[in-house]
Design an enzyme around this catalytic site. Structure first.
Site, PDB file in Angstrom:
ATOM      1  N   ASP A 195       0.806  -1.225   0.000  1.00 50.31           N
ATOM      2  CA  ASP A 195       0.000   0.000   0.000  1.00 50.31           C
ATOM      3  C   ASP A 195       0.839   1.275   0.000  1.00 50.31           C
ATOM      4  O   ASP A 195       0.306   2.356  -0.250  1.00 50.31           O
ATOM      5  CB  ASP A 195      -0.957  -0.014   1.205  1.00 50.31           C
ATOM      6  CG  ASP A 195      -1.979  -1.116   1.061  1.00 50.31           C
ATOM      7  OD1 ASP A 195      -2.488  -1.304  -0.064  1.00 50.31           O
ATOM      8  OD2 ASP A 195      -2.266  -1.814   2.053  1.00 50.31           O
ATOM      9  N   HIS A 213     -10.028  -2.970  -1.464  1.00 48.99           N
ATOM     10  CA  HIS A 213      -9.175  -2.519  -2.572  1.00 48.99           C
ATOM     11  C   HIS A 213      -9.548  -3.231  -3.872  1.00 48.99           C
ATOM     12  O   HIS A 213     -10.072  -4.353  -3.842  1.00 48.99           O
ATOM     13  CB  HIS A 213      -7.707  -2.886  -2.299  1.00 48.99           C
ATOM     14  CG  HIS A 213      -7.059  -2.160  -1.171  1.00 48.99           C
ATOM     15  ND1 HIS A 213      -6.293  -2.800  -0.218  1.00 48.99           N
ATOM     16  CD2 HIS A 213      -7.015  -0.837  -0.861  1.00 48.99           C
ATOM     17  CE1 HIS A 213      -5.812  -1.911   0.642  1.00 48.99           C
ATOM     18  NE2 HIS A 213      -6.246  -0.711   0.289  1.00 48.99           N
ATOM     19  N   CYS A 240      -0.504  -7.897  -0.917  1.00 42.91           N
ATOM     20  CA  CYS A 240      -0.283  -6.799   0.059  1.00 42.91           C
ATOM     21  C   CYS A 240       1.042  -6.904   0.776  1.00 42.91           C
ATOM     22  O   CYS A 240       1.562  -5.909   1.272  1.00 42.91           O
ATOM     23  CB  CYS A 240      -1.324  -6.788   1.155  1.00 42.91           C
ATOM     24  SG  CYS A 240      -2.910  -7.372   0.729  1.00 42.91           S
TER      25      CYS A 240
HETATM   26  C1  CIR Z   1      -5.742  -2.139   6.144  1.00 43.42           C
HETATM   27  O1  CIR Z   1      -6.933  -2.076   6.437  1.00 43.42           O
HETATM   28  O2  CIR Z   1      -5.161  -1.185   5.637  1.00 43.42           O
HETATM   29  C2  CIR Z   1      -4.983  -3.403   6.435  1.00 43.42           C
HETATM   30  N1  CIR Z   1      -5.508  -4.012   7.613  1.00 43.42           N
HETATM   31  C3  CIR Z   1      -5.053  -4.343   5.270  1.00 43.42           C
HETATM   32  C4  CIR Z   1      -4.327  -3.824   4.067  1.00 43.42           C
HETATM   33  C5  CIR Z   1      -4.299  -4.813   2.963  1.00 43.42           C
HETATM   34  N2  CIR Z   1      -3.561  -4.301   1.858  1.00 43.42           N
HETATM   35  C6  CIR Z   1      -3.758  -4.616   0.600  1.00 43.42           C
HETATM   36  O3  CIR Z   1      -4.707  -5.312   0.295  1.00 43.42           O
HETATM   37  N3  CIR Z   1      -2.964  -4.092  -0.307  1.00 43.42           N
END
Ligand code: CIR
Length: 260
Positions: free
Chosen positions: A71, A165, A252
């Site tokens: 991210d 996402h 992620c």
């Molecule tokens: C969030 O809510 O930001 C994290 N718990 C999960 C992020 C997952 N990231 C992704 O799918 N790229």
């Protein structure tokens, strides 16, 4: 030409991982941090098994979501755009990623009020699909355009609803082919791409990491495995139960880069 990564950047699971952000509380037992660490180690080993050079940054206990490095940066066309994650609690994750990437390739930083999560950016050949989710705003999309359109990549917006996402329900297998969960996006969204559809019940498994003809896939999704194998992919199934409890999936956990 299909992008083939040579390097991966990852970050360890923090001691605070059980307090990671979630869209909705999950049923069942809470996150087991030690188990999450074992799953993360298996993920790193799987990337290494695919021939990637994997860097593992130390965990950051002040940021429970910091293992979700995807991210924090978008890399394409030999450059990196550092993001501003859409969850305010995650903004502090980016500096360590910037420090790790800066020696390797040209880096630019997004400025407020733009927000964008890398989980909303899906590279497909000469295109970057970008999800307009709760995390990625119009200024974030504009920053993506400003960084990559001059480098020959077209930026195409996709509405994202009912999920965190864009890549929660879609990922790229090669430059022309996407793996997409049925019903996750409006009809025609990926009209000029070859789409391998998987059942909505297995939507979580639409998020795969592909290197060459090998796909890392979340364990326990037989239809997705069969679809990938039918298209000539070798499937490596990984148990990511604890990662999933934090709304994370396979892509992620890494930023992949290399030529292209
Ligand atoms: C969030 O809510 O930001 C994290 N718990 C999960 C992020 C997952 N990231 C992704 O799918 N790229």
């Amino acid at each position: 030409m299909t992008f083939r990564p040579t390097h991966a950047l990852t970050r360890g699971i923090p001691a605070t991982f059980a307090t990671a952000l979630v869209q909705a509380p999950h049923a069942g037992p809470p996150i087991d941090v030690e188990r999450a660490r074992a799953q993360h180690a298996a993920y790193v080993a799987a990337l290494e098994g695919l021939g990637l050079a994997v860097a593992v940054l130390p965990p950051d206990d002040a940021h429970p979501d910091a293992c979700f490095v995807e991210d924090c940066a978008v890399i394409a066309a030999g450059r990196a755009l550092l993001t501003r994650p859409g969850a305010p609690s995650r903004l502090g994750e980016v500096q360590a990623i910037a420090t790790a990437l800066a020696p390797r390739l040209p880096v630019t930083a997004m400025e407020g009020p733009a927000t964008l999560d890398g989980g909303d950016v899906l590279r497909s050949g000469d295109r970057l699909y970008v999800g307009r989710s709760g995390r990625t705003n119009p200024a974030g999309v504009a920053a993506l355009r400003a960084t990559f359109e001059g480098a020959g990549l077209a930026v195409v917006e996709v509405p994202v609803a009912g999920m965190l996402h864009l890549k929660c329900a879609a990922s790229a297998l090669d430059a022309e082919t996407l793996l997409v969960a049925e019903g996750a996006f409006p009809a025609g969204t990926f009209a000029d791409r070859r789409v391998i559809a998987i059942p909505a019940a297995e939507a979580y498994a639409a998020n795969v990491v592909v290197v060459g003809r090998t796909a890392l896939v979340a364990d326990g999704h037989p239809h997705t495995r069969a679809a990938l194998e039918a298209h000539g992919y070798e499937v490596v199934a990984l148990d990511v139960s604890e990662i999933r409890k934090a709304d994370g999936s396979l892509t992620c956990l890494s930023i992949l880069f290399g030529a292209g």
